[in-house]
Design a protein around this motif. Structure first.
Motif, PDB file in Angstrom:
ATOM      1  N   LEU A  92       0.818  -1.219   0.000  1.00  0.00           N
ATOM      2  CA  LEU A  92       0.000   0.000   0.000  1.00  0.00           C
ATOM      3  C   LEU A  92       0.853   1.271   0.000  1.00  0.00           C
ATOM      4  O   LEU A  92       0.384   2.328  -0.421  1.00  0.00           O
ATOM      5  CB  LEU A  92      -0.910   0.021   1.233  1.00  0.00           C
ATOM      6  N   ARG A  93       2.092   1.145   0.467  1.00  0.00           N
ATOM      7  CA  ARG A  93       2.914   2.343   0.639  1.00  0.00           C
ATOM      8  C   ARG A  93       3.194   3.055  -0.684  1.00  0.00           C
ATOM      9  O   ARG A  93       3.125   4.286  -0.759  1.00  0.00           O
ATOM     10  CB  ARG A  93       4.240   1.983   1.316  1.00  0.00           C
ATOM     11  N   ALA A  98       2.551   7.802  -4.032  1.00  0.00           N
ATOM     12  CA  ALA A  98       2.293   8.436  -5.324  1.00  0.00           C
ATOM     13  C   ALA A  98       1.205   9.504  -5.199  1.00  0.00           C
ATOM     14  O   ALA A  98       1.316  10.605  -5.760  1.00  0.00           O
ATOM     15  CB  ALA A  98       1.896   7.386  -6.349  1.00  0.00           C
ATOM     16  N   ILE A  99       0.143   9.186  -4.448  1.00  0.00           N
ATOM     17  CA  ILE A  99      -0.938  10.154  -4.224  1.00  0.00           C
ATOM     18  C   ILE A  99      -0.402  11.382  -3.498  1.00  0.00           C
ATOM     19  O   ILE A  99      -0.710  12.529  -3.862  1.00  0.00           O
ATOM     20  CB  ILE A  99      -2.084   9.499  -3.426  1.00  0.00           C
ATOM     21  N   TYR A 100       0.413  11.134  -2.472  1.00  0.00           N
ATOM     22  CA  TYR A 100       0.977  12.240  -1.703  1.00  0.00           C
ATOM     23  C   TYR A 100       1.857  13.136  -2.583  1.00  0.00           C
ATOM     24  O   TYR A 100       1.753  14.367  -2.542  1.00  0.00           O
ATOM     25  CB  TYR A 100       1.799  11.681  -0.541  1.00  0.00           C
ATOM     26  N   LEU A 123      -6.582  18.584   1.924  1.00  0.00           N
ATOM     27  CA  LEU A 123      -7.109  17.481   2.728  1.00  0.00           C
ATOM     28  C   LEU A 123      -6.555  16.144   2.263  1.00  0.00           C
ATOM     29  O   LEU A 123      -6.180  15.289   3.078  1.00  0.00           O
ATOM     30  CB  LEU A 123      -8.642  17.468   2.654  1.00  0.00           C
ATOM     31  N   ILE A 124      -6.505  15.952   0.942  1.00  0.00           N
ATOM     32  CA  ILE A 124      -5.955  14.704   0.391  1.00  0.00           C
ATOM     33  C   ILE A 124      -4.486  14.573   0.754  1.00  0.00           C
ATOM     34  O   ILE A 124      -4.006  13.498   1.149  1.00  0.00           O
ATOM     35  CB  ILE A 124      -6.141  14.658  -1.138  1.00  0.00           C
ATOM     36  N   ILE A 131      -1.392   8.706   6.468  1.00  0.00           N
ATOM     37  CA  ILE A 131      -1.406   7.268   6.154  1.00  0.00           C
ATOM     38  C   ILE A 131       0.017   6.750   5.977  1.00  0.00           C
ATOM     39  O   ILE A 131       0.366   5.648   6.439  1.00  0.00           O
ATOM     40  CB  ILE A 131      -2.246   6.998   4.890  1.00  0.00           C
ATOM     41  N   LEU A 132       0.858   7.536   5.305  1.00  0.00           N
ATOM     42  CA  LEU A 132       2.255   7.129   5.115  1.00  0.00           C
ATOM     43  C   LEU A 132       2.972   6.972   6.452  1.00  0.00           C
ATOM     44  O   LEU A 132       3.764   6.041   6.642  1.00  0.00           O
ATOM     45  CB  LEU A 132       2.990   8.142   4.237  1.00  0.00           C
ATOM     46  N   GLU A 133       2.720   7.880   7.367  1.00  0.00           N
ATOM     47  CA  GLU A 133       3.333   7.785   8.695  1.00  0.00           C
ATOM     48  C   GLU A 133       2.866   6.523   9.423  1.00  0.00           C
ATOM     49  O   GLU A 133       3.672   5.814  10.038  1.00  0.00           O
ATOM     50  CB  GLU A 133       2.984   9.016   9.527  1.00  0.00           C
TER      51      GLU A 133
END
Length: 227
Positions: A92-93, A98-100, A123-124, A131-133
């Motif tokens: 998932l990382r 990539a989104i971040y 917000l995203i 989530i990454l953290e």
């Protein structure tokens, strides 16, 4: 049936040994120390005490073995669960990263976004960062529970790990019109390293390079050996 007979034999052997020991002690007490003549009645109580004592010892040993077997089974299942969880979280990382990174690039173009769009992108971006953290914490915790540390490093050529990490950032580089030039020796020496930590370090370097490089530029990634 075979297991029951084995367990029964184990009980009988231990009870017999304990009974013999108690009766032998009683015989020493009655006949040698006290000088009492032999009488079967005098040995009924020692027989019962020895039998009960042997049964209790055998029962405790059986329960200890059963507890150890169940404990080992639970530990093995927990190990499998954490390994499976670690694999899923690790997969998932990359998409979350990539989104971040994409939201970071979009937020850099603030003049092209209206206030509402900037708010949603913010917000995203914040959610992806959080989530990454959490993913990092879960992976670190999984590694600790597995006992991974300096004594569990893998032997191998880091070339393939580095290239795999670079591939994850190609889309982000293209989005910003940045090219990535690879000058990495394929025949790097075999070393001991942690794949996840190397991936994290290289990923962080490339992300920052893409983030702070202007469009239409080139990022060079090269290897150099120091002797």
């Amino acid at each position: 049936m075979k297991k029951t007979l084995t367990s029964l034999r184990y009980y009988l052997i231990n009870m017999g040994l304990c009974t013999i020991m108690v009766i032998a002690f009683a015989a020493l007490q009655y006949q040698i120390i006290q000088g009492v003549s032999f009488s079967l009645i005098n040995y009924i109580i020692p027989f019962l005490v020895g039998s009960i004592f042997g049964f209790l010892i055998t029962r405790i040993q059986t329960l200890q073995k059963k507890y150890k077997a169940e404990k080992d089974l639970v530990l093995e299942k927990n190990k499998q669960i954490h390994s499976y969880l670690g694999t899923i979280v690790h997969d998932l990382r990359s998409p979350v990263a990539a989104i971040y990174s994409l939201t970071e690039i979009i937020l850099d173009e603030k003049n092209k976004l209206d206030p509402e769009q900037r708010e949603y992108m913010g917000l995203i971006n914040t959610s992806a960062s959080s989530i990454l953290e959490n993913i990092g914490l879960i992976l670190d915790n999984t590694k600790l529970e597995k006992g991974y540390g300096p004594d569990h490093l893998e032997n191998g050529n880091p070339y393939y790990t580095i290239n795999s990490t670079i591939d994850k950032h190609l889309v982000l580089a293209i989005q910003k019109s940045i090219s990535i030039q690879r000058l990495i020796d394929k025949n790097l020496p075999e070393v001991q390293y942690d794949k996840e930590i190397l991936d994290k370090v290289v990923s962080n370097i490339i992300s920052n390079a893409i983030k702070y490089s202007p469009p239409n530029t080139q990022i060079k990634i090269y290897s150099e050996l120091f002797t």
